[in-house]
Design a protein around this motif. Structure first.
Motif, PDB file in Angstrom:
ATOM      1  N   ASP A  89       8.921   5.396  -9.268  1.00  0.00           N
ATOM      2  CA  ASP A  89       8.717   6.756  -8.790  1.00  0.00           C
ATOM      3  C   ASP A  89       7.452   6.821  -7.937  1.00  0.00           C
ATOM      4  OD1 ASP A  89       8.409   9.484  -8.481  1.00  0.00           O
ATOM      5  OD2 ASP A  89       8.861   9.949 -10.563  1.00  0.00           O
ATOM      6  N   GLU A  90       7.547   7.491  -6.781  1.00  0.00           N
ATOM      7  CA  GLU A  90       6.365   7.664  -5.941  1.00  0.00           C
ATOM      8  C   GLU A  90       5.260   8.393  -6.701  1.00  0.00           C
ATOM      9  OE1 GLU A  90       5.067   9.420  -1.541  1.00  0.00           O
ATOM     10  OE2 GLU A  90       7.066   9.791  -2.340  1.00  0.00           O
ATOM     11  N   PHE A  91       5.640   9.295  -7.618  1.00  0.00           N
ATOM     12  CA  PHE A  91       4.651  10.025  -8.400  1.00  0.00           C
ATOM     13  C   PHE A  91       3.796   9.057  -9.230  1.00  0.00           C
ATOM     14  CE2 PHE A  91       6.538  13.710  -6.915  1.00  0.00           C
ATOM     15  CZ  PHE A  91       6.093  14.864  -7.537  1.00  0.00           C
ATOM     16  N   VAL A  92       4.408   7.979  -9.710  1.00  0.00           N
ATOM     17  CA  VAL A  92       3.664   6.990 -10.495  1.00  0.00           C
ATOM     18  C   VAL A  92       2.581   6.350  -9.638  1.00  0.00           C
ATOM     19  CG1 VAL A  92       3.808   4.808 -11.750  1.00  0.00           C
ATOM     20  CG2 VAL A  92       5.593   6.529 -12.038  1.00  0.00           C
ATOM     21  N   TYR A  93       2.957   5.945  -8.444  1.00  0.00           N
ATOM     22  CA  TYR A  93       1.987   5.302  -7.567  1.00  0.00           C
ATOM     23  C   TYR A  93       0.850   6.251  -7.211  1.00  0.00           C
ATOM     24  CZ  TYR A  93       0.201   2.229  -3.923  1.00  0.00           C
ATOM     25  OH  TYR A  93      -0.597   1.407  -3.181  1.00  0.00           O
ATOM     26  N   GLU A  94       1.197   7.513  -6.923  1.00  0.00           N
ATOM     27  CA  GLU A  94       0.168   8.477  -6.586  1.00  0.00           C
ATOM     28  C   GLU A  94      -0.745   8.741  -7.784  1.00  0.00           C
ATOM     29  OE1 GLU A  94      -0.674   9.663  -3.650  1.00  0.00           O
ATOM     30  OE2 GLU A  94       0.866   8.348  -2.844  1.00  0.00           O
ATOM     31  N   ALA A  95      -0.193   8.720  -8.981  1.00  0.00           N
ATOM     32  CA  ALA A  95      -1.021   8.906 -10.177  1.00  0.00           C
ATOM     33  C   ALA A  95      -1.987   7.736 -10.353  1.00  0.00           C
ATOM     34  CB  ALA A  95      -0.144   9.065 -11.413  1.00  0.00           C
ATOM     35  N   LEU A  96      -1.512   6.517 -10.092  1.00  0.00           N
ATOM     36  CA  LEU A  96      -2.386   5.351 -10.170  1.00  0.00           C
ATOM     37  C   LEU A  96      -3.495   5.439  -9.120  1.00  0.00           C
ATOM     38  CD1 LEU A  96       0.228   2.481 -10.701  1.00  0.00           C
ATOM     39  CD2 LEU A  96      -1.238   3.550 -12.425  1.00  0.00           C
ATOM     40  N   ARG A 133       3.622  -4.157  -7.355  1.00  0.00           N
ATOM     41  CA  ARG A 133       3.934  -4.726  -6.039  1.00  0.00           C
ATOM     42  C   ARG A 133       5.030  -3.928  -5.352  1.00  0.00           C
ATOM     43  NH1 ARG A 133       3.033  -9.818  -8.545  1.00  0.00           N
ATOM     44  NH2 ARG A 133       5.228 -10.070  -9.054  1.00  0.00           N
ATOM     45  N   ARG A 134       6.076  -3.576  -6.120  1.00  0.00           N
ATOM     46  CA  ARG A 134       7.161  -2.785  -5.531  1.00  0.00           C
ATOM     47  C   ARG A 134       6.666  -1.408  -5.101  1.00  0.00           C
ATOM     48  NH1 ARG A 134      10.192  -4.926  -9.871  1.00  0.00           N
ATOM     49  NH2 ARG A 134      10.025  -2.958 -11.003  1.00  0.00           N
ATOM     50  N   LEU A 135       5.858  -0.789  -5.934  1.00  0.00           N
ATOM     51  CA  LEU A 135       5.331   0.528  -5.594  1.00  0.00           C
ATOM     52  C   LEU A 135       4.451   0.459  -4.351  1.00  0.00           C
ATOM     53  CD1 LEU A 135       4.401   1.744  -9.187  1.00  0.00           C
ATOM     54  CD2 LEU A 135       6.106   2.812  -7.696  1.00  0.00           C
ATOM     55  N   ALA A 136       3.601  -0.555  -4.279  1.00  0.00           N
ATOM     56  CA  ALA A 136       2.712  -0.694  -3.133  1.00  0.00           C
ATOM     57  C   ALA A 136       3.506  -0.949  -1.855  1.00  0.00           C
ATOM     58  CB  ALA A 136       1.714  -1.822  -3.375  1.00  0.00           C
ATOM     59  N   ALA A 137       4.543  -1.771  -1.949  1.00  0.00           N
ATOM     60  CA  ALA A 137       5.363  -2.064  -0.777  1.00  0.00           C
ATOM     61  C   ALA A 137       6.082  -0.819  -0.286  1.00  0.00           C
ATOM     62  CB  ALA A 137       6.377  -3.156  -1.115  1.00  0.00           C
ATOM     63  N   ARG A 138       6.499   0.041  -1.223  1.00  0.00           N
ATOM     64  CA  ARG A 138       7.294   1.215  -0.853  1.00  0.00           C
ATOM     65  C   ARG A 138       6.431   2.396  -0.440  1.00  0.00           C
ATOM     66  NH1 ARG A 138      11.953   2.790  -4.982  1.00  0.00           N
ATOM     67  NH2 ARG A 138      12.375   0.594  -4.528  1.00  0.00           N
ATOM     68  N   TYR A 139       5.305   2.594  -1.137  1.00  0.00           N
ATOM     69  CA  TYR A 139       4.540   3.824  -0.930  1.00  0.00           C
ATOM     70  C   TYR A 139       3.103   3.597  -0.469  1.00  0.00           C
ATOM     71  CZ  TYR A 139       8.355   5.464  -3.898  1.00  0.00           C
ATOM     72  OH  TYR A 139       9.589   5.723  -4.424  1.00  0.00           O
ATOM     73  N   GLY A 140       2.674   2.354  -0.373  1.00  0.00           N
ATOM     74  CA  GLY A 140       1.265   2.096  -0.111  1.00  0.00           C
ATOM     75  C   GLY A 140       0.825   2.259   1.324  1.00  0.00           C
ATOM     76  N   ASP A 141       1.747   2.290   2.280  1.00  0.00           N
ATOM     77  CA  ASP A 141       1.348   2.360   3.679  1.00  0.00           C
ATOM     78  C   ASP A 141       0.569   3.626   3.995  1.00  0.00           C
ATOM     79  OD1 ASP A 141       2.498  -0.043   4.207  1.00  0.00           O
ATOM     80  OD2 ASP A 141       4.348   0.765   5.042  1.00  0.00           O
TER      81      ASP A 141
END
Length: 218
Positions: A89-96, A133-141
């Motif tokens: 979930d993008e929300f997870v990455y943003e929370a991190l 890694r998956r989260l960063a690849a998808r949402y980190g840009d």
């Protein structure tokens, strides 16, 4: 002293399940509950929990905004463990990125839930390298343009090596074994990395490593 936990989730059944799992442990105490992120700050100030288990999606204030608010306004804030249904979930990455210390899946087994709470309470970060890694690849840009290259942080060669191993999810003990040094030496390197990156913890350092391009997320 037991580890004290505040549960924040808009689903009563989820809160009840987490409470049952955690309170079955002699060293963990659930000190409060909230149904929305908007209630977190007053409860944190009142109860002073060691860990907040925070749902990432809630109707009034989600876990991202609640995490930012706690870290911005509370002195000596608690550790924050995001609880989520979907690990990609993008929300997870943003929370991190906002400062959460890790995430926990709602479908996790009881032993995994207990381990996660104990781990973050001890000051460690709960990272799942493949997921990050998956989260960063998808949402980190989106954050990459705002990140200065890590070369500007002045990391030594050994500190850079430690950061790469952190990004792979290795613990201090595992890093020490890999580099054939003592655990205390690794702890010193980790502390130096966090200080130079201005990172609150290992999670923030790893996110910075991915978003700056220092570590490739693919």
């Amino acid at each position: 002293m037991p580890v004290t936990v505040l549960l924040v989730d808009d689903e009563p059944l989820v809160r009840a399940g987490l409470r049952a799992v955690l309170e079955a442990q002699p060293d963990i105490e659930v000190v409060g509950e909230a149904a929305d992120g908007a209630a977190v700050i007053p409860l944190v100030r009142q109860l002073r929990p060691d860990v907040v288990a925070m749902d990432v999606r809630m109707p009034l204030m989600d876990g991202i905004e609640a995490t930012r608010a706690v870290l911005r306004t509370v002195d000596a804030p608690p550790r924050i463990l995001v609880v989520t249904t979907f690990e990609d979930d993008e929300f997870v990455y943003e929370a991190l990125r906002a400062g959460a210390d890790g995430f926990l899946l709602k479908r996790a087994r009881p032993a995994e839930i207990v381990h996660a709470v104990r781990l973050v309470a001890e000051g460690e970060s709960l990272l799942f390298p493949a997921s990050v890694r998956r989260l960063a690849a998808r949402y980190g840009d989106g954050g990459r343009a705002a990140r200065a290259p890590l070369s500007e942080a002045g990391l030594t060669e050994r500190e850079a090596e430690v950061l790469r191993l952190m990004a792979r999810g290795l613990s201090n003990a595992e890093i020490a074994a890999r580099l054939v040094v003592g655990t205390e030496t690794v702890k010193s390197h980790v502390s130096a990395v966090l200080a130079k990156l201005g990172a609150r913890d290992r999670t923030q350092a790893v996110i910075a490593a991915y978003e700056s391009g220092f570590v490739a997320p693919g």
